[in-house]
Write an enzyme that holds these catalytic residues in place. Structure first.
Site, PDB file in Angstrom:
ATOM      1  N   THR A 126       0.823  -1.214   0.000  1.00 58.19           N
ATOM      2  CA  THR A 126       0.000   0.000   0.000  1.00 58.19           C
ATOM      3  C   THR A 126       0.851   1.255   0.000  1.00 58.19           C
ATOM      4  O   THR A 126       1.980   1.262   0.527  1.00 58.19           O
ATOM      5  CB  THR A 126      -0.911   0.011   1.250  1.00 58.19           C
ATOM      6  OG1 THR A 126      -1.559   1.282   1.354  1.00 58.19           O
ATOM      7  CG2 THR A 126      -0.109  -0.221   2.522  1.00 58.19           C
ATOM      8  N   TYR A 150      -1.827   0.261  10.216  1.00 61.79           N
ATOM      9  CA  TYR A 150      -2.056  -0.379   8.919  1.00 61.79           C
ATOM     10  C   TYR A 150      -0.814  -0.264   8.031  1.00 61.79           C
ATOM     11  O   TYR A 150      -0.303  -1.256   7.499  1.00 61.79           O
ATOM     12  CB  TYR A 150      -3.267   0.246   8.231  1.00 61.79           C
ATOM     13  CG  TYR A 150      -3.394  -0.139   6.780  1.00 61.79           C
ATOM     14  CD1 TYR A 150      -3.583  -1.468   6.407  1.00 61.79           C
ATOM     15  CD2 TYR A 150      -3.321   0.819   5.776  1.00 61.79           C
ATOM     16  CE1 TYR A 150      -3.694  -1.829   5.066  1.00 61.79           C
ATOM     17  CE2 TYR A 150      -3.432   0.476   4.439  1.00 61.79           C
ATOM     18  CZ  TYR A 150      -3.615  -0.848   4.089  1.00 61.79           C
ATOM     19  OH  TYR A 150      -3.713  -1.199   2.769  1.00 61.79           O
TER      20      TYR A 150
END
Length: 345
Positions: A126, A150
């Site tokens: 990501t 995250y």
């Protein structure tokens, strides 16, 4: 390379991006299987005829059985790893849960693949690994400085893969850092199905179809042309195609590993996205303006130079209205598919 002889296991293959990767692999003739615990995925997202294993990637005995049944191991096959949690605010509220689901379980999966002798690993990473970059567009050499669990959980997995490849375990890998994934399969076979999604285009099409009463616009005072946040939206089918090409690249050069951004290199603001949806539906949705959310950069756009130089990747759906129209078409079908999935248990 005879792709029909190289089996691929897709983790999280009943989820949004994973299911599109399954379709791309299947369309291109690769033997493919899926493991998913269905915590956020849907059984209907896995095409008929694709071997499906309901279970967890932390279950080493299950993975050993899957690899054996799918003819993987001993220097043959590949893992495409999509299983994981992706909601940033949720990661802040439950950091240990995210580190377990995204990092600890990824470690277990990597260990199982190494033990079996699976030589290729493609990881769903990501742009959150960059945190709040001071430059835009962002290339792969931009410092990685995550600002939430995250992002850290994904960066830790990237590091585990790099260290595993360097240790001489016979595995190479590709980490693909996604920017903002949106859209749906143009043939209507899959799309984003998760309830309570937080991605702008998903939220907006839900509002357009009466599933939400408004769309919140967080921040109107960014240093962008209209004051709202700018993001690089990539069509999920173009992203899935990049995974297949990355797999081919790993097979052709087994001593090489790759890390690449996945985006188009062009950004659209929140208001530009909502304006495009209004044009498509001819029924403007309500916008409610709110303060900035902590940790949201004003602009986050990919520099796609590396992926375009490394892979023969030519995006087919690099158009905002196309992305939104495919998302809208999928949303219209989703209720019927959920009813069917519930009826089939």
């Amino acid at each position: 390379m005879d792709r029909t002889q190289i089996p691929v296991l897709v983790t999280g293959g009943a989820g949004y991006i994973g299911s599109h990767a399954v379709l791309a692999l299947q369309d291109a003739g690769w033997p493919v299987g899926v493991i998913d615990n269905l915590s956020t995925g849907f059984r209907f997202a896995v095409p008929q005829g694709v071997p499906f294993y309901e279970g967890d990637i932390e279950d080493g005995a299950l993975l050993d059985r899957i690899f054996a049944e799918q003819g993987m191991g001993g220097g043959r096959g590949a893992v495409m790893h999509f299983a994981g949690s992706i909601v940033v605010p949720e990661s802040v509220a439950d950091p240990l849960g995210y580190y377990h689901n995204n990092t600890v379980k990824s470690r277990a999966l990597i260990e199982s693949a190494v033990r079996a002798g699976v030589p290729h690993f493609i990881f769903s990473s990501t742009a959150a690994t960059y945190g709040m970059p001071e430059v835009s567009p962002v290339d792969e050499n931009t410092p990685r400085a995550p600002i939430n669990p995250y992002g850290w959980s994904k960066l830790m997995t990237e590091q585990m893969l790099a260290d595993t490849a360097a240790a001489g375990h016979g595995m190479n890998y590709c980490a693909l850092r996604y920017f903002n994934v949106a859209g749906a399969d143009p043939d209507g076979r899959s799309g984003q199905s998760t309830a309570g999604a937080t991605h702008l285009i998903k939220v907006a099409v839900e509002a357009a179809l009466g599933k939400r009463d408004h769309v919140s616009v967080f921040g109107t005072d960014y240093d962008t042309p209209d004051g709202t946040g700018v993001r690089d939206y990539i069509h999920v089918s173009d992203l899935a195609a990049a995974h297949v090409l990355a797999l081919e690249a790993l097979i052709e050069a087994p001593g090489r590993s790759l890390t690449m951004n996945c985006g188009y290199g062009r950004g659209f603001s929140v208001l530009e996205v909502l304006d495009a949806l209004d044009r498509l539906t001819n029924a403007p949705i309500e916008r409610r303006y709110a303060q900035r959310r902590p940790g949201d950069p004003g602009s986050l756009v990919s520099d796609p130079t590396r992926i375009r130089a490394t892979l023969p990747w030519t995006p087919r759906f690099d158009d905002l209205e196309t992305i939104i129209s495919h998302a809208l078409a999928w949303e219209r079908r989703l209720d019927e598919l959920r009813r069917s999935d519930a009826a089939n248990g």
